[in-house]
Write a protein that holds these residues in place. Structure first.
Motif, PDB file in Angstrom:
ATOM      1  N   LEU A 458       0.857  -1.183   0.000  1.00  0.00           N
ATOM      2  CA  LEU A 458       0.000   0.000   0.000  1.00  0.00           C
ATOM      3  C   LEU A 458       0.893   1.232   0.000  1.00  0.00           C
ATOM      4  N   ILE A 459       0.654   2.129  -0.958  1.00  0.00           N
ATOM      5  CA  ILE A 459       1.403   3.378  -1.016  1.00  0.00           C
ATOM      6  C   ILE A 459       0.438   4.539  -0.824  1.00  0.00           C
ATOM      7  N   ARG A 460       0.966   5.655  -0.351  1.00  0.00           N
ATOM      8  CA  ARG A 460       0.117   6.810  -0.081  1.00  0.00           C
ATOM      9  C   ARG A 460      -0.286   7.498  -1.380  1.00  0.00           C
ATOM     10  N   ARG A 461      -1.544   7.918  -1.402  1.00  0.00           N
ATOM     11  CA  ARG A 461      -2.106   8.603  -2.566  1.00  0.00           C
ATOM     12  C   ARG A 461      -1.912  10.112  -2.404  1.00  0.00           C
ATOM     13  N   LEU A 462      -1.507  10.763  -3.476  1.00  0.00           N
ATOM     14  CA  LEU A 462      -1.311  12.210  -3.437  1.00  0.00           C
ATOM     15  C   LEU A 462      -2.591  12.946  -3.053  1.00  0.00           C
ATOM     16  N   CYS A 463      -2.456  13.974  -2.216  1.00  0.00           N
ATOM     17  CA  CYS A 463      -3.587  14.839  -1.904  1.00  0.00           C
ATOM     18  C   CYS A 463      -3.873  15.706  -3.127  1.00  0.00           C
ATOM     19  N   ARG A 464      -5.083  15.604  -3.648  1.00  0.00           N
ATOM     20  CA  ARG A 464      -5.418  16.336  -4.868  1.00  0.00           C
ATOM     21  C   ARG A 464      -5.590  17.829  -4.608  1.00  0.00           C
ATOM     22  N   HIS A 465      -5.682  18.237  -3.345  1.00  0.00           N
ATOM     23  CA  HIS A 465      -5.882  19.645  -3.036  1.00  0.00           C
ATOM     24  C   HIS A 465      -4.589  20.447  -3.122  1.00  0.00           C
ATOM     25  N   CYS A 466      -3.450  19.791  -2.932  1.00  0.00           N
ATOM     26  CA  CYS A 466      -2.199  20.550  -2.868  1.00  0.00           C
ATOM     27  C   CYS A 466      -1.086  19.978  -3.742  1.00  0.00           C
ATOM     28  N   LEU A 512      -3.437   3.501  -1.853  1.00  0.00           N
ATOM     29  CA  LEU A 512      -3.859   2.623  -2.932  1.00  0.00           C
ATOM     30  C   LEU A 512      -2.851   1.494  -3.068  1.00  0.00           C
ATOM     31  N   ALA A 513      -3.270   0.422  -3.723  1.00  0.00           N
ATOM     32  CA  ALA A 513      -2.439  -0.777  -3.822  1.00  0.00           C
ATOM     33  C   ALA A 513      -1.571  -0.746  -5.069  1.00  0.00           C
ATOM     34  N   ILE A 514      -0.342  -1.241  -4.914  1.00  0.00           N
ATOM     35  CA  ILE A 514       0.472  -1.626  -6.065  1.00  0.00           C
ATOM     36  C   ILE A 514       0.719  -3.124  -5.919  1.00  0.00           C
ATOM     37  N   ALA A 515       0.839  -3.821  -7.036  1.00  0.00           N
ATOM     38  CA  ALA A 515       0.903  -5.280  -6.956  1.00  0.00           C
ATOM     39  C   ALA A 515       1.675  -5.863  -8.126  1.00  0.00           C
ATOM     40  N   GLU A 516       2.116  -7.083  -7.928  1.00  0.00           N
ATOM     41  CA  GLU A 516       2.645  -7.909  -9.010  1.00  0.00           C
ATOM     42  C   GLU A 516       1.995  -9.280  -8.901  1.00  0.00           C
ATOM     43  N   ILE A 517       1.726  -9.894 -10.045  1.00  0.00           N
ATOM     44  CA  ILE A 517       1.071 -11.201 -10.044  1.00  0.00           C
ATOM     45  C   ILE A 517       1.913 -12.185 -10.838  1.00  0.00           C
ATOM     46  N   LEU A 518       2.319 -13.235 -10.167  1.00  0.00           N
ATOM     47  CA  LEU A 518       3.088 -14.297 -10.787  1.00  0.00           C
ATOM     48  C   LEU A 518       2.137 -15.430 -11.162  1.00  0.00           C
ATOM     49  N   HIS A 550       7.648  -2.509  -8.361  1.00  0.00           N
ATOM     50  CA  HIS A 550       8.247  -1.205  -8.652  1.00  0.00           C
ATOM     51  C   HIS A 550       7.692  -0.629  -9.955  1.00  0.00           C
ATOM     52  N   GLN A 551       7.545  -1.458 -10.956  1.00  0.00           N
ATOM     53  CA  GLN A 551       7.004  -0.991 -12.232  1.00  0.00           C
ATOM     54  C   GLN A 551       5.549  -0.537 -12.087  1.00  0.00           C
ATOM     55  N   ASP A 552       4.769  -1.273 -11.297  1.00  0.00           N
ATOM     56  CA  ASP A 552       3.382  -0.876 -11.080  1.00  0.00           C
ATOM     57  C   ASP A 552       3.330   0.443 -10.319  1.00  0.00           C
ATOM     58  N   GLY A 553       4.271   0.627  -9.371  1.00  0.00           N
ATOM     59  CA  GLY A 553       4.339   1.894  -8.646  1.00  0.00           C
ATOM     60  C   GLY A 553       4.668   3.053  -9.567  1.00  0.00           C
ATOM     61  N   LEU A 554       5.646   2.868 -10.460  1.00  0.00           N
ATOM     62  CA  LEU A 554       6.003   3.924 -11.406  1.00  0.00           C
ATOM     63  C   LEU A 554       4.845   4.228 -12.355  1.00  0.00           C
ATOM     64  N   HIS A 555       4.108   3.189 -12.719  1.00  0.00           N
ATOM     65  CA  HIS A 555       2.934   3.389 -13.560  1.00  0.00           C
ATOM     66  C   HIS A 555       1.961   4.353 -12.886  1.00  0.00           C
ATOM     67  N   LYS A 556       1.781   4.229 -11.564  1.00  0.00           N
ATOM     68  CA  LYS A 556       0.875   5.114 -10.826  1.00  0.00           C
ATOM     69  C   LYS A 556       1.489   6.501 -10.645  1.00  0.00           C
ATOM     70  N   VAL A 557       2.833   6.572 -10.603  1.00  0.00           N
ATOM     71  CA  VAL A 557       3.488   7.889 -10.587  1.00  0.00           C
ATOM     72  C   VAL A 557       3.186   8.622 -11.883  1.00  0.00           C
ATOM     73  N   PHE A 558       3.302   7.911 -13.023  1.00  0.00           N
ATOM     74  CA  PHE A 558       3.041   8.513 -14.326  1.00  0.00           C
ATOM     75  C   PHE A 558       1.580   8.954 -14.469  1.00  0.00           C
ATOM     76  N   GLN A 559       0.686   8.299 -13.733  1.00  0.00           N
ATOM     77  CA  GLN A 559      -0.730   8.676 -13.777  1.00  0.00           C
ATOM     78  C   GLN A 559      -1.042   9.844 -12.845  1.00  0.00           C
ATOM     79  N   GLY A 560      -0.056  10.280 -12.069  1.00  0.00           N
ATOM     80  CA  GLY A 560      -0.273  11.379 -11.142  1.00  0.00           C
ATOM     81  C   GLY A 560      -0.960  10.987  -9.861  1.00  0.00           C
ATOM     82  N   LEU A 561      -0.908   9.688  -9.516  1.00  0.00           N
ATOM     83  CA  LEU A 561      -1.595   9.206  -8.315  1.00  0.00           C
ATOM     84  C   LEU A 561      -0.714   9.233  -7.072  1.00  0.00           C
TER      85      LEU A 561
END
Length: 573
Positions: A458-466, A512-518, A550-561
């Motif tokens: 679970l990673i922290r979601r950006l506050c959309r207000h700031c 929000l969750a980041i995950a990998e599935i084997l 890590h890749q799923d996390g970066l994917h969410k960084v690119f989405q601005g989450l």
């Protein structure tokens, strides 16, 4: 039903009924409970809305919403709160505190006044008479007004300090069980524990930590996975506070040498909470942790939890399997149980029998047969699981595969046509295979039963207000694209955390969750039969299309989450 005094523009005979009807129809408040609160308020000559809050039947924000929707009174935003006191000579801090009112600003000749109870005509008229200005009523939560008054008038005593001043010191006498019971039942201690729970709820805490030291009882809240300091209590209050919580959780307050676990339910601000309590003896007394489970906040939906589309599609594919084992791995407190609950909730239907073995049962789900493990009477995971397979189940959920015996029974269940869902404590998905091998499960049994392994954080979601957009250096951006294996992504929205009043200055709000599935295919089965290590398994899975944590996390960084810093905090780079 007793009617409160109405504000200007509202008919006195209709105000109370309309607000009560709104709370009943839109906020799920029971009509009988509202009637009871109004009756108590009439007996004590107090505000019915204040009584609803005291009884924990309604949340502050829900009441603010009712005043806005029914009476058309504008709520007070955080930026509207004054930075300097207004009319200090005319309005005493004591009057404002007792009235739960706060002058906001003078607009022309009209004074904007924040009130916790905008139906109180006496306060409005008293402020107007004292200041010489007509009053425009605004509505604000009581806690916001109290915090603003404490900041503006700075008398140096918080609500917690006022309560602890009335506590009797514990000292050596608190070692006596009867004295402890008396202390824990006194009104100041009850109020102090209730205030602690209310503060934790307002802070969105998932855990409350009470840690006794020589000179203080340290209080910390875990918010979005990170521990934050709260207001400490004096050391003399530790015995009474901890005993009060132990009594609520039905624990033995006389036992202070051994760890104990318990739970209790509590209703506050209109929300039903399940609270799990764990105690452990330390040098200066018992350290206590409360896990806060908010039933109202539970949403069993993979998309709401934050699973991205490729991950969610793979997970749903695994859940469609008629038999086999699906494992969810990750550290404690990273949402494994919530993912399993979401999975079985999706599988739940009248045509399937689902049984679970849990320790503890965190959430109660309708239509699911849930079993609470009780080791003290011999009902452990293996005993319960052995009995379950004779109950003709279709789907079995095992809270955790803790030992070889439990794991073997789960494997046998999967071999005999059941779908088994469970958790393991490993750092990534590939390590789940090696963990099973280390536990003593034969490779051929793993390859025959395990359909897939989910690793999540679970990673922290950006506050959309700031959240503040920024452009990274070209070299960093190219490196991130390569790491994310997502060079085809066109629009990148990178943000940094700033901090504001909505997120308590952290820059993050929610998780929000980041995950990998084997997925276990023929190639991975062959490697498993050869007892291949986790590194080689991970590399093989990545080559076959697995998106890593890590890749799923970066994917969410690119989405601005979320942010790069947050992904770096919870994943290996």
């Amino acid at each position: 039903m007793t009617q409160p005094v109405a504000t200007a523009g509202a008919a006195p005979e209709a105000t109370g009924q309309e607000i009560a009807r709104f709370l009943e129809e839109n906020k799920g408040i029971d009509r009988d409970s509202i009637t009871h609160a109004f009756h108590l308020a009439a007996q004590q000559e107090s505000s019915p809305w204040s009584m609803l809050l005291r009884l924990g039947l309604v949340a502050e924000n829900d009441l603010v919403d009712a005043f806005e929707k029914v009476l058309g009174i504008q709520p007070v935003a955080a930026e509207d709160l004054p930075r300097e006191p207004l009319f200090e000579q005319a309005l005493s801090p004591r009057f404002l505190r007792e009235s739960r009112a706060l002058p906001l600003q003078l607009e022309g000749n009209r004074l904007h006044l924040a009130m916790a109870d905008p139906t109180d005509l006496y306060v409005r008229e008293a402020v107007s008479a004292a200041t010489g200005h007509p009053v425009v009523v605004r509505v604000a939560p009581p806690s916001s007004i109290e915090a603003a008054l404490a900041h503006l008038y700075g008398e140096g005593r918080s609500a917690m300090e006022e309560i602890t001043e009335n506590l009797e010191p514990g000292g050596e006498a608190s070692q006596d069980t009867e004295i402890l019971k008396d202390l824990a039942s006194e009104a100041p201690v009850v109020r102090l524990v209730n205030l602690l729970l209310q503060q934790a709820l307002e802070a969105r805490a998932s855990d409350i930590h009470l840690e006794p030291f020589e000179n203080r009882l340290r209080v910390r809240f875990r918010v979005d996975g990170v521990l934050l300091n709260a207001e400490s209590m004096p050391a003399s209050s530790a015995a009474a506070v901890i005993s009060r919580i132990k009594l609520m959780a039905h624990l033995d307050i006389a036992e202070r040498r051994l760890p104990q676990d318990g739970r209790f339910s509590f209703r506050i601000e209109g929300r039903a909470l399940d609270l799990r309590v764990s105690t452990i003896p330390t040098l200066f007394g018992e350290s206590l942790v409360i896990r806060v489970l908010d039933k109202g906040e539970l949403r069993l939906d993979f998309e709401v939890l934050g699973f991205s589309d490729p991950i969610r599609n793979r997970l749903e594919q695994l859940l469609e399997a008629p038999h086999g084992i699906l494992l969810v791995t990750g550290p404690t407190g990273n949402g494994k149980s919530t993912t399993l609950y979401t999975a079985i909730d999706r599988l739940n239907s009248s045509g399937k029998k689902i049984l679970t073995v849990e320790d503890p049962v965190e959430y109660r789900l309708d239509g699911i047969n849930q079993i609470q493990v009780k080791p003290q009477i011999g009902l452990d995971f293996s005993v319960a699981l052995r009995a379950i397979v004779r109950q003709d189940p279709d789907i079995i959920m095992v809270g955790e595969m803790r030992d070889l015996e439990t794991t073997r029974i789960a494997v046998h269940s999967a071999l005999t046509g059941h779908l088994v869902l469970s958790t393991l404590h490993t750092n990534d998905a590939a390590s789940g295979i090696t963990r099973l091998l280390d536990m003593g499960v034969e490779p051929y049994l793993i390859t025959a039963t395990v359909n897939g392994i989910v690793a999540q954080r679970l990673i922290r979601r950006l506050c959309r207000h700031c959240a503040e957009p920024f452009e990274p250096p070209p070299q960093l951006l190219e490196k991130l694209r390569q790491q994310a294996a997502a060079a085809e992504e066109a629009g990148l929205n990178l943000f940094r955390a700033v901090g504001c009043s909505h997120c308590s200055g952290t820059g993050y709000l929610g998780r929000l969750a980041i995950a990998e599935i084997l997925l276990i295919d023929d190639a991975l089965r062959q490697l498993t039969m050869q007892r291949t290590g986790a590194t080689a398994l991970r590399q093989a899975a990545t080559e076959r299309g697995m998106r890593t944590l890590h890749q799923d996390g970066l994917h969410k960084v690119f989405q601005g989450l979320t942010t790069l810093e947050e992904v770096a905090r919870v994943t290996a780079i």
